[in-house]
Design a protein around this motif. Structure first.
Motif, PDB file in Angstrom:
ATOM      1  N   ALA A  65       0.836  -1.207   0.000  1.00 42.70           N
ATOM      2  CA  ALA A  65       0.000   0.000   0.000  1.00 42.70           C
ATOM      3  C   ALA A  65       0.866   1.251   0.000  1.00 42.70           C
ATOM      4  CB  ALA A  65      -0.932  -0.009   1.208  1.00 42.70           C
ATOM      5  N   ARG A  66       1.913   1.267   0.824  1.00 42.17           N
ATOM      6  CA  ARG A  66       2.803   2.428   0.878  1.00 42.17           C
ATOM      7  C   ARG A  66       3.574   2.567  -0.434  1.00 42.17           C
ATOM      8  NH1 ARG A  66       4.870   5.626   5.182  1.00 42.17           N
ATOM      9  NH2 ARG A  66       2.988   4.943   6.238  1.00 42.17           N
ATOM     10  N   ALA A  67       3.953   1.446  -1.045  1.00 44.65           N
ATOM     11  CA  ALA A  67       4.643   1.496  -2.343  1.00 44.65           C
ATOM     12  C   ALA A  67       3.747   2.155  -3.393  1.00 44.65           C
ATOM     13  CB  ALA A  67       5.058   0.095  -2.775  1.00 44.65           C
ATOM     14  N   ARG A  68       2.453   1.836  -3.361  1.00 42.94           N
ATOM     15  CA  ARG A  68       1.510   2.478  -4.300  1.00 42.94           C
ATOM     16  C   ARG A  68       1.469   3.987  -4.049  1.00 42.94           C
ATOM     17  NH1 ARG A  68      -1.653  -2.035  -3.229  1.00 42.94           N
ATOM     18  NH2 ARG A  68      -2.937  -0.864  -1.762  1.00 42.94           N
ATOM     19  N   LEU A  69       1.391   4.388  -2.780  1.00 45.91           N
ATOM     20  CA  LEU A  69       1.332   5.814  -2.450  1.00 45.91           C
ATOM     21  C   LEU A  69       2.590   6.563  -2.891  1.00 45.91           C
ATOM     22  CD1 LEU A  69      -0.213   5.708   1.142  1.00 45.91           C
ATOM     23  CD2 LEU A  69      -1.295   6.563  -0.951  1.00 45.91           C
ATOM     24  N   ARG A  70       3.716   5.884  -2.819  1.00 46.74           N
ATOM     25  CA  ARG A  70       4.984   6.531  -3.177  1.00 46.74           C
ATOM     26  C   ARG A  70       5.324   6.379  -4.662  1.00 46.74           C
ATOM     27  NH1 ARG A  70       9.428   6.548   1.396  1.00 46.74           N
ATOM     28  NH2 ARG A  70       8.143   7.173   3.144  1.00 46.74           N
ATOM     29  N   GLY A  71       4.455   5.711  -5.411  1.00 48.35           N
ATOM     30  CA  GLY A  71       4.668   5.584  -6.854  1.00 48.35           C
ATOM     31  C   GLY A  71       5.710   4.558  -7.255  1.00 48.35           C
ATOM     32  N   VAL A  72       5.963   3.558  -6.401  1.00 50.53           N
ATOM     33  CA  VAL A  72       6.955   2.527  -6.733  1.00 50.53           C
ATOM     34  C   VAL A  72       6.334   1.121  -6.741  1.00 50.53           C
ATOM     35  CG1 VAL A  72       8.956   3.870  -5.961  1.00 50.53           C
ATOM     36  CG2 VAL A  72       7.757   2.404  -4.323  1.00 50.53           C
TER      37      VAL A  72
END
Length: 81
Positions: A65-72
């Motif tokens: 989920a955090r990877a999606r938010l950070r664009g990675v």
């Protein structure tokens, strides 16, 4: 680990003192960002090792989920399988 990726330093006691270290989830996300910026193959290799060693200690859904938010997220998926 909670449903959020820990970003605050961890304090580890050792040899009569203490040491502040970055939590694994934070380091994993930052390495994804550095890889996106620079493209070095060192980062995916490091990430695979960190994921293998950390195993069940990581909250993988929270990391994704955090990877999606950070664009990675595109970089996260192949390494997290």
């Amino acid at each position: 680990m909670s449903s959020a990726v820990q970003t605050l330093p961890l304090q580890i006691e050792c040899r009569g003192g203490s040491l502040l270290v970055a939590p694994p989830g934070y380091v994993i996300l930052r390495k994804h960002e550095f890889h996106r910026q620079g493209g070095s193959e060192k980062h995916p290799r490091d990430l695979r090792s960190m994921l293998r060693i950390s195993g069940d200690l990581l909250d993988r859904p929270a990391l994704e989920a955090r990877a999606r938010l950070r664009g990675v997220a595109d970089a996260w998926r192949p390494l997290s399988a």
